[in-house]
Design a protein around this motif. Structure first.
Motif, PDB file in Angstrom:
ATOM      1  N   ILE A  22       2.371   6.993   5.829  1.00 28.67           N
ATOM      2  CA  ILE A  22       3.550   6.826   4.985  1.00 28.67           C
ATOM      3  C   ILE A  22       4.371   5.461   5.287  1.00 28.67           C
ATOM      4  O   ILE A  22       4.682   4.497   4.573  1.00 28.67           O
ATOM      5  CB  ILE A  22       4.171   8.012   4.569  1.00 28.67           C
ATOM      6  N   GLU A  23       4.958   5.574   6.525  1.00 27.34           N
ATOM      7  CA  GLU A  23       5.751   4.700   7.120  1.00 27.34           C
ATOM      8  C   GLU A  23       5.127   3.213   6.932  1.00 27.34           C
ATOM      9  O   GLU A  23       5.801   2.168   6.866  1.00 27.34           O
ATOM     10  CB  GLU A  23       6.264   4.977   8.486  1.00 27.34           C
ATOM     11  N   LEU A  24       3.889   3.034   7.670  1.00 29.30           N
ATOM     12  CA  LEU A  24       3.115   1.900   7.805  1.00 29.30           C
ATOM     13  C   LEU A  24       2.939   1.321   6.145  1.00 29.30           C
ATOM     14  O   LEU A  24       3.221   0.137   6.026  1.00 29.30           O
ATOM     15  CB  LEU A  24       1.778   1.906   8.185  1.00 29.30           C
ATOM     16  N   SER A  25       2.581   2.086   4.923  1.00 30.56           N
ATOM     17  CA  SER A  25       2.474   1.634   4.137  1.00 30.56           C
ATOM     18  C   SER A  25       3.761   1.077   3.127  1.00 30.56           C
ATOM     19  O   SER A  25       3.980  -0.255   2.794  1.00 30.56           O
ATOM     20  CB  SER A  25       2.082   2.834   3.196  1.00 30.56           C
ATOM     21  N   PHE A  26       4.777   1.703   3.737  1.00 29.75           N
ATOM     22  CA  PHE A  26       6.019   1.248   3.053  1.00 29.75           C
ATOM     23  C   PHE A  26       6.760  -0.036   3.738  1.00 29.75           C
ATOM     24  O   PHE A  26       7.063  -0.954   3.237  1.00 29.75           O
ATOM     25  CB  PHE A  26       7.097   2.463   3.288  1.00 29.75           C
ATOM     26  N   ALA A  27       6.479   0.084   5.111  1.00 30.97           N
ATOM     27  CA  ALA A  27       6.966  -1.199   5.709  1.00 30.97           C
ATOM     28  C   ALA A  27       5.995  -2.415   5.361  1.00 30.97           C
ATOM     29  O   ALA A  27       6.464  -3.597   5.371  1.00 30.97           O
ATOM     30  CB  ALA A  27       6.907  -0.892   7.182  1.00 30.97           C
TER      31      ALA A  27
END
Length: 417
Positions: A22-27
């Motif tokens: 999720i963090e990778l997608s958001f960043a």
């Protein structure tokens, strides 16, 4: 107990991998929107890095002391930050000259290139230093380290928390075996001096004289080089700006308190005066420092000492923003290693999971009115856990295993006899 620890580690790694995705997608989406749009971002990836880049540009095109000129800094920053969020404002330059000398090469690059280089160096340094701590657990431990929300907050804001946390983590990991090199990393923390204030106390209590001298020499050389390169007039200008910021922003700006996971900010939001808030901050910081000094002076395990120093460093800060919680990974990692090596109970692992989620809770506290920050309370609980593990050096499960081992050994000897 080791089997229990492995089950906990596997569960944490599995959940962390979902959070990491999720963090990778958001960043990625935030970075894509920032790097591909034509005009200045209203709010995008690495938005606070604009202050660093603007300071480097101003220092190179005008003079180093000009970074403390708010009008000049605003003129440059508004070329890379726009929208209602930043209208009529600029991020003041609050760092000492020792940090500016590292940023000057970035001022020669386009903003996006400089931000990419800064971010890549920060991630690489952070993960490498944290691996030096969690290596005894194994590669699986890197998953929750990489997914730690504090890392992604600092990255997405373009802050230097990853670099300072990496220096602190490297210093604490190297201290038992390479004290001189550890001292060099501690000396590098002088680029953000308030985060290195607790280290000398710990080194004195543990009689780590070589590390202390190494840190002092590194700091002296760093500040001397910065004075030679940028001019001696930078220091009084920095002191004046920091004093202005403390009075104007920290003590009389309620908006900034929402993003500060500190005892001082909690007291101010509750209606306490600045003097009472500083007093409450000291009431927590002084006992925390005393506990840390007791641990470093005694025979506590290295992991517990390092974790206590990490907790204490965050607890003593009256001014700390939620993206600075990248530092929280340091005590979490050291306690996790101690739990893995010396057996841990379920509630101890659960407390680490709660601490791991604190950066997310801090973000929620800035958005939800009346929620407040839980980080100071969790840091106190972590410090209590460290003391508990030091005072109970043979946890119940470990004692039981030890007893079964001794019984088996005695039975074997009896059979042989």
């Amino acid at each position: 107990m080791r089997q229990l620890d492995r089950r906990w580690l596997f569960r944490v790694a599995l959940c962390s991998s979902v959070v990491l995705a999720i963090e990778l997608s958001f960043a990625f989406s935030l970075a894509w929107g920032t790097f591909t749009q034509s005009g200045p971002p209203q709010a995008g990836f690495g938005i606070d890095f604009s202050v660093y880049w603007s300071a480097a540009v101003v220092a190179l095109t005008h003079s180093p002391a000009a970074v403390f000129n708010q009008d000049l800094m605003m003129a440059v920053e508004q070329t890379v930050r726009s929208g209602k969020l930043f209208a009529g404002t600029s991020g003041p330059w609050l760092y000492p000259p020792a940090f500016l000398i590292f940023l000057l090469p970035l001022g020669m690059m386009p903003l996006n290139v400089a931000l990419t280089a800064f971010s890549c160096v920060g991630i690489a340094a952070y993960l490498r230093s944290m691996w030096g701590i969690v290596r005894p657990i194994g590669p699986l431990a890197l998953v929750p380290v990489a997914a730690f929300p504090g890392l992604w907050l600092a990255l997405c804001y373009g802050q230097n928390s990853l670099l300072t946390a990496a220096a602190a983590a490297a210093a604490l990991a190297l201290l038992p075996t390479r004290p001189i090199l550890a001292g060099i990393f501690i000396g590098l923390l002088s680029v953000k001096p308030q985060l290195g204030l607790i280290f000398p106390l710990a080194l004195i209590c543990s009689r780590q004289w070589r590390c202390l001298v190494s840190a002092a020499i590194c700091s002296f050389l760093l500040w001397s080089v910065s004075a030679l390169m940028l001019g001696v007039d930078m220091l009084p200008a920095w002191v004046h700006t920091v004093s202005w910021f403390r009075h104007t922003w920290i003590e009389h700006n309620p908006e900034i308190w929402r993003g500060m996971p500190t005892v001082y900010a909690a007291a101010r939001r509750a209606g306490a005066s600045a003097q009472w808030a500083y007093g409450l901050q000291a009431a927590v910081a002084v006992p925390a420092c005393a506990v840390m000094a007791w641990l470093w002076r005694g025979t506590a395990r290295d992991e517990l000492k390092a974790a206590a120093l990490g907790c204490c460093t965050l607890l003593v800060q009256p001014y700390l923003l939620y993206y600075d919680l990248a530092w929280l990974a340091i005590p979490i990692a050291f306690i996790a290693v101690d739990l893995y090596r010396h057996a841990g109970r379920a509630f101890e692992w659960l407390l680490l999971v709660a601490a791991w989620a604190m950066p997310l809770q801090s973000v929620a506290a800035t958005m939800i009115e009346g929620l407040g920050h839980w980080t100071p309370a969790v840091l106190v609980l972590l410090l209590c856990l460290i003391v508990f593990r030091h005072r109970n050096r043979h946890p119940a499960g470990q004692t039981a295993e030890h007893g079964r081992s001794k019984l088996s050994d005695l039975s074997g000897r009896a059979a042989h006899f």
